[in-house]
Write an enzyme that holds these catalytic residues in place. Structure first.
Site, mmCIF file in Angstrom:
data_model
loop_
_atom_site.group_PDB
_atom_site.id
_atom_site.type_symbol
_atom_site.label_atom_id
_atom_site.label_comp_id
_atom_site.label_asym_id
_atom_site.label_seq_id
_atom_site.Cartn_x
_atom_site.Cartn_y
_atom_site.Cartn_z
ATOM 1 N N SER A 69 0.842 -1.199 0.000
ATOM 2 C CA SER A 69 0.000 0.000 0.000
ATOM 3 C C SER A 69 0.876 1.248 0.000
ATOM 4 C CB SER A 69 -0.916 0.007 1.239
ATOM 5 O OG SER A 69 -0.146 0.234 2.417
ATOM 6 N N SER A 71 0.946 3.612 2.422
ATOM 7 C CA SER A 71 0.996 4.248 3.744
ATOM 8 C C SER A 71 2.382 4.759 4.115
ATOM 9 C CB SER A 71 0.513 3.274 4.822
ATOM 10 O OG SER A 71 1.442 2.225 5.013
ATOM 11 N N LYS A 126 5.953 0.385 9.334
ATOM 12 C CA LYS A 126 5.788 1.795 9.702
ATOM 13 C C LYS A 126 7.128 2.327 10.218
ATOM 14 C CE LYS A 126 1.279 1.447 9.072
ATOM 15 N NZ LYS A 126 0.623 2.031 7.883
ATOM 16 N N SER A 235 -2.580 6.606 6.534
ATOM 17 C CA SER A 235 -1.911 5.513 7.222
ATOM 18 C C SER A 235 -2.686 5.149 8.480
ATOM 19 C CB SER A 235 -0.477 5.909 7.602
ATOM 20 O OG SER A 235 0.122 4.926 8.425
#
Length: 287
Positions: A69, A71, A126, A235
């Protein structure tokens, strides 16, 4: 799926390894000359060395992951394939993922892969923003961090710091038809780009509510970390579901080894998952 693959790989490696050892030191010396070797033994002798090398590399050294994705835009794009350094945050056994040797811990600014706390079968990636004991505030799209205070050191506690972010020129990244604003952020010496969507208002009502703090404020518990995506308004991260336990850490993203361009016109007859090209310029270290 990754968890199941690790378990299957480990069990198959053990099974073929046992047969390989028995064949080498027990069965082969006793077999009469000219007698054919059972196919299972021959198969195990062929594949066990390969499986063993793959198991060691994947479990203890490096594991490949695909970015699914946007994010982590602009640092990581959908279609990037990365290598994750598995031993960065500890060496774990490949079956139950319990830590065997402590080799280090995440630092602010690290890009970490971890098991999603609400569903450990899913891998998330992340940037680590807060360490145990840190106080985090994300208010009006501005990040504030107060490092943990060491009471035993009997020193003055660190003050809350505004994490500086300077806008950069150009509109290179989009969500749909909307251009995103790019900023250069300085996170305790780690310089990296982030994105903000000017159309999106802060989603404070959806934030994870930690008892004893304001709704846009969090204090990171011991043994946990606070993680956020670089694409700040696109996100789902610690702001919404809480903290990352240390035992959920998989490793640190260190290298982009392949990057496929996935932009395809909606009118194309080819499926959306078919790459349109290779982004050679993106290959290299992750920052």
């Amino acid at each position: 799926m990754a968890n199941y693959f690790s378990i299957i790989l480990t069990l198959v490696t053990l099974a073929t390894g046992v047969i390989w050892a028995l064949e080498k030191w027990l069965w082969a010396p006793k077999r009469e000359a000219g007698m054919a070797q059972p196919w299972v033994n021959e198969f195990s002798q062929s594949v066990f060395p390969v499986l063993f090398v793959v198991l060691v590399l994947r479990s203890f050294l490096y594991e490949p992951f695909r970015i699914p994705s946007g994010s982590m835009m602009p640092t990581l794009l959908e279609g990037d394939f990365i290598l994750v350094e598995k031993y960065a945050y500890g060496i774990k056994d490949p079956l139950v993922q319990s830590k065997l040797i402590d080799t280090g811990s995440p630092q602010r600014g690290d890009i970490a892969v971890f098991k999603y706390p609400l569903d450990p079968s899913v891998d998330y990636i992340k940037r680590i923003i807060g360490l145990p004991g840190d106080r985090i505030i994300y208010r009006n799209k501005t990040l504030y961090v107060q490092p943990a205070c060491d009471q035993q050191a009997q020193q003055e506690c660190p003050k809350m710091q505004v994490i500086a972010s300077q806008p950069t020129e150009g509109k290179q990244y989009f969500t749909g038809a909307s251009a995103l604003d790019t900023y250069q952020e300085q996170l305790f010496g780690v310089s990296h780009k982030i994105l903000k969507d000017p159309r999106v208002a802060p989603r404070i009502p959806y934030y994870f509510n930690q008892p004893g703090t304001q709704q846009d404020e969090w204090i990171v518990p011991e043994g946990h970390y606070f993680a956020m995506g670089d694409n700040r308004d696109n996100s789902v991260d610690s702001r919404y579901w809480g903290f990352v336990p240390d035992e959920n850490l998989v490793g640190q993203a260190v290298f982009i080894w392949m990057s496929f361009d996935m932009d395809r016109d909606a009118s194309s007859w080819l499926p959306q998952w078919v790459p349109t090209g290779i982004r050679w310029s993106r290959l290299g270290g992750v920052q």
